[in-house]
Scaffold this active site. Structure first.
Site, PDB file in Angstrom:
ATOM      1  N   LEU A   1       1.403  -4.071 -11.092  1.00 19.40           N
ATOM      2  CA  LEU A   1       0.302  -5.029 -10.622  1.00 19.40           C
ATOM      3  C   LEU A   1      -0.297  -4.456  -9.373  1.00 19.40           C
ATOM      4  CD1 LEU A   1       1.819  -8.532 -11.592  1.00 19.40           C
ATOM      5  CD2 LEU A   1       0.272  -7.002 -12.920  1.00 19.40           C
TER       6      LEU A   1
ATOM      7  N   ASP B   1      -7.150   0.617  -8.145  1.00 15.78           N
ATOM      8  CA  ASP B   1      -6.127  -0.433  -7.517  1.00 15.78           C
ATOM      9  C   ASP B   1      -7.234  -0.967  -6.471  1.00 15.78           C
ATOM     10  OD1 ASP B   1      -4.955   0.159  -9.855  1.00 15.78           O
ATOM     11  OD2 ASP B   1      -3.219   0.882  -8.646  1.00 15.78           O
TER      12      ASP B   1
END
Length: 391
Positions: free
Chosen positions: A130, A177
């Site tokens: 994540l 990201d």
């Protein structure tokens, strides 16, 4: 925002540095809905910022010392260095992220004339896929921006954060990201062309469905994974195609053109790697169109297809992620499930009817423990804002 985490951080800051912090910050993690391993191939991605992430509190100092502490790495204690000292700290010291960003921002013309104190606490599980590292990078970026009144453009902040990870930390990530964490907005996903950096904020409206994150809880270090190997393999596939095709990235190709020119690659493994990059880019485009049309069945099928490609052509899943995603795909109420992130561990996601979340978790957990031998963990992903100062 989680007041309990900030209360704990304020107490830690006061304990370590002898006074209360002046500023509060938050930087999210991210989940990629579809478009995996396409960002370093000039393709499209479709990530969103989530409401778990990295919290920070900070104050300026009058001298040149930087003093930092992380509740996630208490064994490293308070780390102190001169703000002008660019030498890398030994081992996997987390403050190297700070040093790298200072270097990259200086290269952009920014300067730092005093030190600061910073305490951080990340709620993203380590090695979960994540993007805890990018969350930390963007947190530090907004901290430096506020403490030194830099007024760094958001795109520059994203780009220096990526260069920090590439150059100083030594992990060859794409820009997805950092971009998602820098530009995220609540209840919106980001449809990003990683080649041009053009993007569109798309409402992430799932009706009666929610995104459930399923964590393998498998330890994984990105620098120790085969991530860099996949980057090299797709670059080699591209180089062989460029002997005939006038392209800069695999993301420029459609399926027909790629399929018609696989003889140029002339290596079955490299063909598989390139095929995933090309086909996944097309799937990302189709998934955004499906979501805009409120066709969640097609959106879910594309998510399933993404996982199959990541398993068979890119080979970045493994027994843990396959068990999570493929078990979830068979649960009533699940429209689609796939691994997300770099792979080799980390997390998978499932798009599931909100009334079936508990059922999904029970079935997947039982199968996972039977196959893998330990428990996964689950949390519903809420889509939130990007990195920011809170005061």
């Amino acid at each position: 925002m989680d007041n309990q985490i900030f209360t704990e951080l304020e107490g830690t800051f006061a304990d370590k540095f002898g006074h209360q912090p002046a500023h509060h910050f938050f930087s999210p993690g991210r989940v990629n809905l579809i478009g995996e391993h396409t960002d370093y191939n000039g393709g499209h991605v479709f990530p969103a910022a989530i409401t778990i992430g990295t919290f920070g509190v900070a104050s300026s100092r009058e001298d040149n010392l930087v003093k930092v502490y992380s509740l996630n790495f208490p064994d490293q204690g308070v780390v102190t260095f001169d703000i002008n000292d660019e030498e890398k700290l030994a081992g996997n010291a987390w403050p190297n992220f700070i040093k790298g960003l200072l270097i990259e921002l200086r290269a952009e013309g920014y300067s730092f004339d005093h030190g600061f104190e910073l305490a951080v606490n990340g709620t993203i599980p380590t090695a979960s896929g994540l993007s805890s590292s990018s969350s930390l990078e963007l947190l530090i970026s907004v901290v430096l921006d506020r403490l030194f009144a830099l007024d760094v453009p958001r795109l520059t902040m994203v780009q220096v954060s990526q260069r920090d990870e590439n150059h100083y930390i030594g992990v060859q990530t794409g820009i997805m990201d950092q971009f998602a964490i820098g530009f995220g907005e609540a209840e919106k996903a980001i449809y990003l062309d990683t080649n041009t950096l053009e993007y569109e904020l798309v409402p992430a409206i799932f009706g009666d469905n929610v995104i459930v994150i399923m964590n393998t809880n498998k330890p994984r270090a990105l620098t120790e994974s085969k991530y860099d190997e996949r980057v090299a393999q797709t670059k080699e596939a591209l180089a062989r195609l460029q002997t005939k095709l006038d392209i800069q990235n695999l993301g420029e190709l459609d399926k027909a053109t790629f399929d018609a020119n696989t003889d140029l690659i002339d290596d079955e493994l490299l063909i598989k790697r390139g095929r995933h990059a090309v086909y996944e880019n097309i799937r990302a485009k189709e998934a955004v169109a499906a979501l805009k049309a409120n066709d969640l069945v097609l959106f879910g099928q594309l998510i399933n297809d993404s996982h199959k490609s990541l398993k068979d052509d890119y080979e970045v899943t493994g027994i843990e992620l396959d068990t999570l995603a493929e078990t979830a795909q068979q649960v009533p109420g699940v429209l689609g499930a796939r691994m997300t992130g770099a792979g080799f561990g980390g997390t998978a996601i499932a798009l599931v009817n909100k009334d079936e979340v508990a059922h999904l978790e029970a079935i997947v957990a039982a199968k996972y423990e039977e196959v893998v031998g330990y428990a996964p963990s689950f949390y519903v992903a809420e889509i939130g804002d990007g990195a920011k100062a809170l005061d």
